[in-house]
Design a protein around this motif. Structure first.
Motif, PDB file in Angstrom:
ATOM      1  N   ARG A 137      20.746  -3.787  60.637  1.00  0.00           N
ATOM      2  CA  ARG A 137      22.006  -4.319  60.290  1.00  0.00           C
ATOM      3  C   ARG A 137      22.751  -4.962  61.444  1.00  0.00           C
ATOM      4  O   ARG A 137      23.473  -5.767  61.537  1.00  0.00           O
ATOM      5  CB  ARG A 137      22.720  -3.503  59.415  1.00  0.00           C
ATOM      6  CG  ARG A 137      22.261  -2.866  57.986  1.00  0.00           C
ATOM      7  CD  ARG A 137      23.523  -2.129  57.013  1.00  0.00           C
ATOM      8  NE  ARG A 137      23.395  -0.982  57.715  1.00  0.00           N
ATOM      9  CZ  ARG A 137      22.855   0.046  57.532  1.00  0.00           C
ATOM     10  NH1 ARG A 137      21.824   0.167  56.675  1.00  0.00           N
ATOM     11  NH2 ARG A 137      23.176   1.350  58.104  1.00  0.00           N
ATOM     12  N   VAL A 138      22.881  -4.212  62.288  1.00  0.00           N
ATOM     13  CA  VAL A 138      23.517  -4.437  63.600  1.00  0.00           C
ATOM     14  C   VAL A 138      22.778  -5.653  64.496  1.00  0.00           C
ATOM     15  O   VAL A 138      23.611  -6.432  64.914  1.00  0.00           O
ATOM     16  CB  VAL A 138      23.472  -3.172  64.672  1.00  0.00           C
ATOM     17  CG1 VAL A 138      23.860  -3.532  66.044  1.00  0.00           C
ATOM     18  CG2 VAL A 138      24.124  -1.953  64.175  1.00  0.00           C
TER      19      VAL A 138
ATOM     20  N   ALA B 297      29.609  -5.458  66.244  1.00  0.00           N
ATOM     21  CA  ALA B 297      28.696  -5.226  65.344  1.00  0.00           C
ATOM     22  C   ALA B 297      28.520  -3.654  65.140  1.00  0.00           C
ATOM     23  O   ALA B 297      28.472  -3.273  63.714  1.00  0.00           O
ATOM     24  CB  ALA B 297      27.233  -5.497  65.808  1.00  0.00           C
ATOM     25  N   LEU B 298      28.689  -2.763  65.909  1.00  0.00           N
ATOM     26  CA  LEU B 298      28.702  -1.370  65.765  1.00  0.00           C
ATOM     27  C   LEU B 298      30.185  -0.948  65.061  1.00  0.00           C
ATOM     28  O   LEU B 298      30.043  -0.151  64.071  1.00  0.00           O
ATOM     29  CB  LEU B 298      28.686  -0.625  67.082  1.00  0.00           C
ATOM     30  CG  LEU B 298      27.248  -0.712  67.901  1.00  0.00           C
ATOM     31  CD1 LEU B 298      27.422   0.074  69.405  1.00  0.00           C
ATOM     32  CD2 LEU B 298      26.229  -0.087  67.195  1.00  0.00           C
TER      33      LEU B 298
ATOM     34  N   ASN C 146      26.316 -13.789  65.716  1.00  0.00           N
ATOM     35  CA  ASN C 146      27.214 -13.903  66.786  1.00  0.00           C
ATOM     36  C   ASN C 146      26.795 -14.412  68.090  1.00  0.00           C
ATOM     37  O   ASN C 146      27.532 -14.511  69.123  1.00  0.00           O
ATOM     38  CB  ASN C 146      28.200 -12.419  66.829  1.00  0.00           C
ATOM     39  CG  ASN C 146      28.927 -12.582  65.869  1.00  0.00           C
ATOM     40  OD1 ASN C 146      29.861 -13.114  65.675  1.00  0.00           O
ATOM     41  ND2 ASN C 146      28.545 -11.551  64.965  1.00  0.00           N
ATOM     42  N   GLY C 147      25.279 -14.909  67.944  1.00  0.00           N
ATOM     43  CA  GLY C 147      24.809 -15.709  69.069  1.00  0.00           C
ATOM     44  C   GLY C 147      24.372 -14.826  70.380  1.00  0.00           C
ATOM     45  O   GLY C 147      23.805 -15.342  71.274  1.00  0.00           O
TER      46      GLY C 147
ATOM     47  N   MET D  14      30.341  -6.938  74.270  1.00  0.00           N
ATOM     48  CA  MET D  14      31.465  -7.082  73.460  1.00  0.00           C
ATOM     49  C   MET D  14      30.919  -7.414  71.916  1.00  0.00           C
ATOM     50  O   MET D  14      31.327  -6.846  70.707  1.00  0.00           O
ATOM     51  CB  MET D  14      32.321  -8.369  73.701  1.00  0.00           C
ATOM     52  CG  MET D  14      33.166  -7.995  75.014  1.00  0.00           C
ATOM     53  SD  MET D  14      34.227  -9.278  75.455  1.00  0.00           S
ATOM     54  CE  MET D  14      34.913  -8.933  76.727  1.00  0.00           C
ATOM     55  N   ILE D  15      29.778  -8.197  71.879  1.00  0.00           N
ATOM     56  CA  ILE D  15      29.144  -8.535  70.493  1.00  0.00           C
ATOM     57  C   ILE D  15      28.504  -7.387  69.904  1.00  0.00           C
ATOM     58  O   ILE D  15      28.750  -7.095  68.730  1.00  0.00           O
ATOM     59  CB  ILE D  15      28.032  -9.724  70.688  1.00  0.00           C
ATOM     60  CG1 ILE D  15      28.895 -11.113  70.780  1.00  0.00           C
ATOM     61  CG2 ILE D  15      27.128  -9.997  69.543  1.00  0.00           C
ATOM     62  CD1 ILE D  15      28.034 -12.170  71.566  1.00  0.00           C
TER      63      ILE D  15
END
Length: 465
Positions: A398-399, A442-443, A406-407, A437-438
């Protein structure tokens, strides 16, 4: 930057501006977020060069040139080439670069076939078991292809080995309980314990799953002191970390070139054979291993090329060699020592930022978080393997999906690891900051989902009461 203050995005942008190698990024074509499965446009943060390296612009140019030669000259391109790369000798400009990169003599390096095929080729020649010395040491967590290949060779020696010996031929190394990577002292202890029966020790230079860089300089003397041969899988090492095959006294090694050397999907492999290594007459001969001076005379007698090239079988694939040449020439221009210096800083910055995250080091079965499997510098290259927690709740897929959307393009390894590899030639310090940051976003989404799910369960239980 590991161990220093946590850098801001502005700090990272400044590092990029001051980076003497910042120009090399423009030599590559950076993937698009949407094309990679993301939800917006723009350049992806590509941290997957440990799996497949990017296309260089020079490689594209060279490939088009080769297609044009094929189109206009066809078979004569083997001998007469407008760009001075005759296909008959396409490996010649590659050999000096490869030898320099792996720390070997040119005579010890061949550019041919694929990693596993080369591994089988060399094991056929150099695994010569006897009743007293027949075992192969390999890590239990090795890449499946290595594991399968190694297990297949004792079975080919039924005339020498008993069924019990075949069953006991493989010694599997594994970390201590509760640890993720192998300790050098534990490897040495296994070698000592089995010193009278070991024929070959087969290790990766860099472990594909954890990113651990093995201390070959310490292991090699022990292997040879007990009478064994040392072989290396350098798939994740070549172009990534310093390789000193001669200095380490490695006997033979194999590698692929589509990771850090950017030769393209399933690109050509290569191998190393130490000068003077005795094959006991067990060479698997092929036309391209015959002496190039007499190869086209089609003589019935096989006369091997001296050194590693005498173990080649078929002619060199042009269309996966040419992209490789582009990267090797770029590395030579940049200087691999400078690349190693930037790698230490770039990956160290990723480590610093990851360890500053509130999600780092969480151990509760109820909390979303991560740990880093990869050892600290100097026992690593560019790759950091991030293990998502809790391990038993399927967090990683999922993460990983959120990262891609998000790239951020990394690499997933089940059950719970995401590998992130900022590559010196085309990744930036700013990308490292944005990648973390991405990951944190996600977390956070995963954590909020967990909290919501627990709340719904509590409400459901309350209603039942």
């Amino acid at each position: 930057m590991s161990g220093s203050k946590v850098p801001t995005i502005d700090d990272l942008i400044k590092l990029d501006q001051e980076d003497p190698l910042n120009w090399t990024r423009d030599e590559f074509e950076i993937p698009n977020i949407q094309a990679c499965g993301g939800e917006r446009d723009g350049e992806a943060i590509y941290f997957c060069g440990n799996s497949l390296g990017l296309l260089s612009k020079k490689a594209r140019k060279h490939m088009i040139e080769e297609l044009d030669v094929w189109s206009t000259s066809s078979v004569t391109g083997h001998f007469s080439h407008p760009h001075h790369r005759p296909w008959k000798h396409v490996d010649q400009p590659l050999t000096p670069h490869l030898a320099k990169l792996v720390g070997a003599k040119e005579s010890e390096v061949a550019h041919s076939s694929t990693l596993t095929s080369n591994m089988h080729n060399l094991f056929t020649s150099f695994y010569r078991p006897t009743n007293k010395r027949w075992k192969i040491v390999i890590e239990k967590g090795s890449f499946p292809s290595d594991w399968y290949a190694v297990h297949s060779h004792p079975k080919l020696h039924e005339a020498v080995l008993s069924p019990q010996q075949i069953d006991e031929a493989i010694i599997g190394l594994e970390p201590r309980e509760g640890e993720d990577t192998l300790r050098t002292e534990d490897i040495l202890a296994v070698l000592e314990e089995n010193k009278d029966t070991i024929a070959i020790v087969w290790l990766p230079l860099v472990q594909y799953y954890t990113g651990q860089l093995f201390d070959i300089a310490s292991i090699s003397p022990k292997v040879h002191s007990i009478g064994g041969l040392l072989g290396l899988d350098m798939a994740h090492g070549i172009g990534n970390v310093e390789c000193r095959l001669n200095e380490w006294d490695v006997d033979f090694a194999v590698w692929c070139t589509y990771k850090y050397l950017n030769s393209g999907p399933a690109g050509i492999g290569g191998f190393y054979v130490k000068d003077g290594l005795d094959d006991g007459g067990r060479r698997l001969a092929g036309w391209w291993g015959n002496d190039s001076a007499t190869r086209f005379q089609m003589l019935p007698q096989f006369n091997p090329t001296p050194g590693a090239k005498g173990y080649q079988h078929s002619c060199t694939p042009v269309l996966s060699s040419i992209p490789l040449l582009a990267t090797l020439e770029l590395i030579d221009t940049v200087g691999f020592d400078k690349m190693l210096k930037k790698q230490k800083s770039l990956t160290g910055t990723l480590e610093t930022l990851l360890k500053s995250s509130k999600y780092y080091g969480r151990s509760s079965e109820e909390e979303v978080g991560f740990k880093i499997l990869t050892p600290e510098y100097p026992y690593r290259g560019t790759q950091l393997s991030v293990s998502l927690l809790p391990e038993n709740k399927g967090v990683m897929p999922r993460v990983f999906s959120r990262l891609v959307k998000n790239g951020l393009i990394g690499d997933e390894r089940y059950p719970n690891v995401i590998r992130l590899s900022p590559v010196v030639l085309y990744n930036k310090f700013e990308e490292v900051g944005r990648a973390v940051m991405i990951l944190e976003d996600a977390l956070r989404a995963e954590e909020e989902g967990e909290v919501k799910e627990r709340g719904e369960k509590d409400l459901d239980m309350a209603s039942k009461d």
